[in-house]
Design an enzyme around this catalytic site. Structure first.
Site, PDB file in Angstrom:
ATOM      1  CB  ILE A   1       5.185  52.480 -22.671  1.00  0.00           C
ATOM      2  CG1 ILE A   1       4.135  53.468 -22.151  1.00  0.00           C
ATOM      3  CG2 ILE A   1       5.867  53.002 -23.938  1.00  0.00           C
ATOM      4  CD1 ILE A   1       4.705  54.766 -21.626  1.00  0.00           C
TER       5      ILE A   1
ATOM      6  CD  GLU B   1       9.712  46.356 -36.636  1.00  0.00           C
ATOM      7  OE1 GLU B   1      10.022  47.054 -37.628  1.00  0.00           O
ATOM      8  OE2 GLU B   1       9.101  45.284 -36.720  1.00  0.00           O
ATOM      9  CB  THR B   2      10.446  53.504 -34.201  1.00  0.00           C
ATOM     10  OG1 THR B   2       9.226  53.650 -33.459  1.00  0.00           O
ATOM     11  CG2 THR B   2      10.147  52.984 -35.605  1.00  0.00           C
TER      12      THR B   2
ATOM     13  CB  SER C   1       0.460  55.136 -21.419  1.00  0.00           C
ATOM     14  OG  SER C   1       0.418  53.771 -21.044  1.00  0.00           O
TER      15      SER C   1
ATOM     16  NE  ARG D   1       8.800  46.138 -14.428  1.00  0.00           N
ATOM     17  CZ  ARG D   1       9.109  47.241 -15.088  1.00  0.00           C
ATOM     18  NH1 ARG D   1       9.506  47.173 -16.340  1.00  0.00           N
ATOM     19  NH2 ARG D   1       9.005  48.411 -14.508  1.00  0.00           N
TER      20      ARG D   1
ATOM     21  CG  HIS E   1       5.957  55.848 -30.841  1.00  0.00           C
ATOM     22  ND1 HIS E   1       5.578  57.121 -31.205  1.00  0.00           N
ATOM     23  CD2 HIS E   1       4.881  55.293 -30.223  1.00  0.00           C
ATOM     24  CE1 HIS E   1       4.329  57.329 -30.833  1.00  0.00           C
ATOM     25  NE2 HIS E   1       3.881  56.238 -30.239  1.00  0.00           N
TER      26      HIS E   1
ATOM     27  CD  GLU F   1      -4.953  58.681 -24.718  1.00  0.00           C
ATOM     28  OE1 GLU F   1      -4.784  59.194 -25.835  1.00  0.00           O
ATOM     29  OE2 GLU F   1      -4.386  57.620 -24.367  1.00  0.00           O
TER      30      GLU F   1
END
EC number: 2.5.1.78
Length: 156
Positions: free
Chosen positions: A87, A91-92, A64, A133, A94, A66
């Protein structure tokens, strides 16, 4: 008086009457991550573009992030772009940073080049949300394509 240019994105039958036969060239740019979900977005977007009488050409990028540079480069020769990606929350946090970077970058490109980019980048918690979606009645690729076609037409 001109054609109504304020039609709902949720009225697929109206797109042909607004656009008709056109020479709109749209770059469909899709990330390679989460292929099953992205494939649904690609299919929906390209189907919508072609059914409007416009021309779609597909380009694949690694992820994504890029999408931003690809939009900037391809909009030199295309009327508009549709950016598609996924995306997925991990667990974080990011994913939050990546999503902000991508959406901000795409918006900056759109404003700098004054060409529309339909954003079909899903930010999801689960793969099932992405599948939901990218298919059926709510396909973010279809909605991104509808939006970009209407924006091109608005400024012609």
């Amino acid at each position: 008086m001109g054609k109504d240019r304020n039609l709902s994105l949720n009225s697929p039958e109206s797109i042909q009457s607004v656009i008709g036969d056109t020479d709109i060239k749209i770059a469909v740019i899709a990330a390679m991550w989460h292929e099953k979900i992205v494939r649904g977005l690609i299919d929906g977007a390209t189907r919508e573009i072609v059914s409007s009488g416009s021309h779609a050409e597909l380009f694949r990028v690694p992820g994504s992030v890029e999408l931003v540079l690809a939009c900037k480069k391809l909009l030199k020769t295309f009327d508009a772009a549709v950016a598609l990606g996924v995306i997925l929350r991990g667990e974080t946090d990011h994913n939050t940073h990546i999503a902000r970077l991508v959406l901000s970058g795409i918006t900056d490109v759109m404003l700098a080049l004054e060409k529309p980019i339909g954003i079909g980048v899903l930010t999801i918690d689960t793969e099932q949300q992405g599948l939901d979606r990218s298919s059926g009645d709510y396909n973010a690729g279809v909605n991104a394509a509808r939006a970009v076609i209407r924006m091109v037409r608005l400024f012609r």
